[in-house]
Write an enzyme that holds these catalytic residues in place. Structure first.
Site, PDB file in Angstrom:
ATOM      1  N   GLU A 155       0.825  -1.215   0.000  1.00  0.00           N
ATOM      2  CA  GLU A 155       0.000   0.000   0.000  1.00  0.00           C
ATOM      3  C   GLU A 155       0.861   1.267   0.000  1.00  0.00           C
ATOM      4  OE1 GLU A 155      -2.549   0.348   3.445  1.00  0.00           O
ATOM      5  OE2 GLU A 155      -3.676   1.994   2.553  1.00  0.00           O
ATOM      6  N   GLU A 256     -12.764   2.820   4.023  1.00  0.00           N
ATOM      7  CA  GLU A 256     -11.758   3.136   5.040  1.00  0.00           C
ATOM      8  C   GLU A 256     -11.825   4.639   5.314  1.00  0.00           C
ATOM      9  OE1 GLU A 256      -7.567   2.917   4.088  1.00  0.00           O
ATOM     10  OE2 GLU A 256      -7.160   1.647   5.802  1.00  0.00           O
TER      11      GLU A 256
HETATM   12  O1  LIG Z   1      -2.738   4.035   7.882  1.00  0.00           O
HETATM   13  C1  LIG Z   1      -3.534   4.043   6.944  1.00  0.00           C
HETATM   14  O2  LIG Z   1      -4.056   5.080   6.537  1.00  0.00           O
HETATM   15  C2  LIG Z   1      -3.862   2.818   6.261  1.00  0.00           C
HETATM   16  O3  LIG Z   1      -4.537   2.885   5.270  1.00  0.00           O
HETATM   17  C3  LIG Z   1      -3.357   1.526   6.812  1.00  0.00           C
HETATM   18  O4  LIG Z   1      -3.694   0.416   6.068  1.00  0.00           O
END
Ligand SMILES: O=C(O)C(=O)CO
Length: 273
Positions: A155, A256
């Site tokens: 990521e 998220e």
């Molecule tokens: O720390 C963050 O913003 C994340 O997306 C971790 O996966």
């Protein structure tokens, strides 16, 4: 096309955090979700007691929720850390100790994606040394993920909020994905395309999608500015997800985002608008 065509899962490390961990899967289910994802829930330890792992599995099972993404141990997150695997010494050791624990837990709940946050740059340590350590650890993690039929996600975060994290552009993340796949020959390392982080970095999102959809193994969204629910900022999230679909991505899209000044259960109105 549109939101109704997407497979959304709820990130239980940013939404429903007003509840204890074990109550979050049921809360997500009550809000209409069958799939969830988590950052490593035990920030103090990469190797929690089996009883804690069993309790989380039971909570997921009883809620009827599928875990579709799990971060490996990543240090103090939420907190100052952004991963452990490139941080020499104790943190790297903790990541290594976590690999099989996280992979076995993923296998026990049928989770097919493990996310390995890279870690911050450390004062006084040469970036090349950190990168060497990172590759070594990522290769072990990719093999463990493969052992349980999972992919390994890499990521990119965003520079304003994570100034010490070196992967702050899509090409930087893809470079690591390619290096891990070259080293293992497994092909199970994939890009975690986080629209919020990429937009905070000022990237051209349609271009990133066109170029990297085929190497993408998971997607996460939040609006920008604010990292809130879709509609609270100015990102054209519905269009961007359509672009991803048209480019061949048909996997999970993790929600998220921060719920804002309200209970998490009230942060999904945008889905029915
Ligand atoms: O720390 C963050 O913003 C994340 O997306 C971790 O996966």
């Amino acid at each position: 096309m549109g939101y109704t065509d997407q497979r959304f899962d709820v990130n239980l490390s940013i939404l429903f955090t007003e509840l204890p961990l074990l109550e979050r899967p049921a809360a997500a289910a009550a809000a209409g979700f069958k799939a969830v994802e988590l950052w490593w829930p035990w920030i103090e330890t990469p190797t929690p007691d089996q009883a804690e792992l069993d309790a989380l599995k039971k909570a997921l099972d009883e809620a009827g929720t599928q875990l579709v993404g799990l971060n490996f141990y990543a240090g103090q997150l939420p907190g100052p850390d952004r991963g452990a695997l490139s941080v020499p010494g104790e943190e790297s050791d903790r990541f290594r100790a976590n690999i099989d624990v996280a992979a076995d837990f993923a296998a026990s709940v049928g989770c097919k994606a493990l996310n390995a946050l890279y870690g911050n740059r450390v004062d006084g340590v040469a970036p090349a040394l950190q990168d060497e350590l990172a590759l070594e650890n990522l290769v072990v993690a990719a093999r463990a993920a493969d052992r349980v039929g999972a992919i390994l996600l890499i990521e990119t975060l965003n520079k304003p909020e994570s100034p010490l994290y070196p992967l702050v552009s899509a090409p930087a993340g893809i470079e690591i994905v390619d290096k891990v796949n070259e080293a293992t020959g497994l092909g199970n390392a994939k890009f975690l395309l986080d629209i919020y982080h990429l937009s905070m970095n000022g990237e051209n999102l349609p271009d990133v999608i066109a170029e990297y959809a085929a190497k993408t193994g998971h997607v996460q969204i939040a609006d920008n500015p604010g990292r809130g629910a879709p509609g609270t900022g100015d990102l054209p999230l519905e269009e961007l997800l359509d672009l991803l679909k048209n480019a061949g991505y048909d996997g999970w899209v993790g929600l998220e985002y921060k719920p804002g000044d309200r209970p998490s259960a009230e942060a999904f109105g945008w889905l029915s608008n």
